[in-house]
Design a protein around this motif. Sequence first.
Motif, mmCIF file in Angstrom:
data_model
loop_
_atom_site.group_PDB
_atom_site.id
_atom_site.type_symbol
_atom_site.label_atom_id
_atom_site.label_comp_id
_atom_site.label_asym_id
_atom_site.label_seq_id
_atom_site.Cartn_x
_atom_site.Cartn_y
_atom_site.Cartn_z
ATOM 1 N N THR A 34 0.734 -1.204 -0.028
ATOM 2 C CA THR A 34 0.017 -0.156 -0.030
ATOM 3 C C THR A 34 0.777 1.251 0.026
ATOM 4 N N ARG A 35 2.214 1.094 0.230
ATOM 5 C CA ARG A 35 2.952 2.348 0.420
ATOM 6 C C ARG A 35 4.018 2.183 -0.967
ATOM 7 N N GLU A 48 10.533 2.679 7.694
ATOM 8 C CA GLU A 48 9.847 3.760 7.063
ATOM 9 C C GLU A 48 8.582 3.902 7.908
ATOM 10 N N GLU A 51 4.880 3.431 9.063
ATOM 11 C CA GLU A 51 4.278 2.595 8.570
ATOM 12 C C GLU A 51 3.112 2.306 9.839
ATOM 13 N N THR A 55 11.723 -2.571 5.116
ATOM 14 C CA THR A 55 10.989 -1.489 4.821
ATOM 15 C C THR A 55 10.216 -1.073 6.092
ATOM 16 N N SER A 83 -2.310 -5.107 -3.850
ATOM 17 C CA SER A 83 -1.849 -4.585 -2.473
ATOM 18 C C SER A 83 -1.502 -5.995 -1.771
ATOM 19 N N SER A 142 7.284 2.639 -1.076
ATOM 20 C CA SER A 142 8.445 2.126 -0.850
ATOM 21 C C SER A 142 8.504 0.430 -1.116
ATOM 22 N N GLN A 143 7.285 -0.207 -0.423
ATOM 23 C CA GLN A 143 6.819 -1.527 -0.651
ATOM 24 C C GLN A 143 6.760 -1.944 -2.073
#
Length: 184
Positions: free
Chosen positions: A28-29, A95, A97, A91, A58, A31-32
Amino acid sequence: MSTKYKALDIDQAYFITITTVGWVDVFTRLSQKMVIIDSLKYCQTQKGLSIFAYCLMSNHLHLFCRADSRYTVSEIMRDFKKFTSKKIIETIHSEPESRKEWMLQYFQKSCEHLTREQKFKVWQDGYHAEEVFSNKWIKEKINYIHQNPVKQKIVAEAEHYYFSSARNYAELDNALDVFVVFMG
């Protein structure tokens, strides 16, 4: 171990689905998502993975692909899942989350039944692979892959979803180069 849905032959194309444990919405991000895209790029350049279509949702990834070198798709998927699992956990740790604690606990708990030593489990065991067997099948699977975000009401048109090869087929800027299959 069953080989019914395994990609074992080099130079054979497969439709593959890999899914996160518990269908957790990990991607959902941005970076992921980029962990997956960058890892697929690596598999293309370093492991001989040819990708004809893909869509990153997702909680799962669809690929229509084949292995062109000394690795089988099965070996590539094994390495891809192992590497991306570690990067995804990194991650989550590094980051912002909002679900950090919950996700890490879930991925940790998903390892409890394993006999081998493992701290986190991001992907479900194995993957679902189907061999390509006709031009009609190719069109159906590429359409299925591209329509995923439309069916989920994420976008109205397949080519509007950035993390899909539908953009490649529409000749738009895209996240990942693929070999476009003539759909005429």
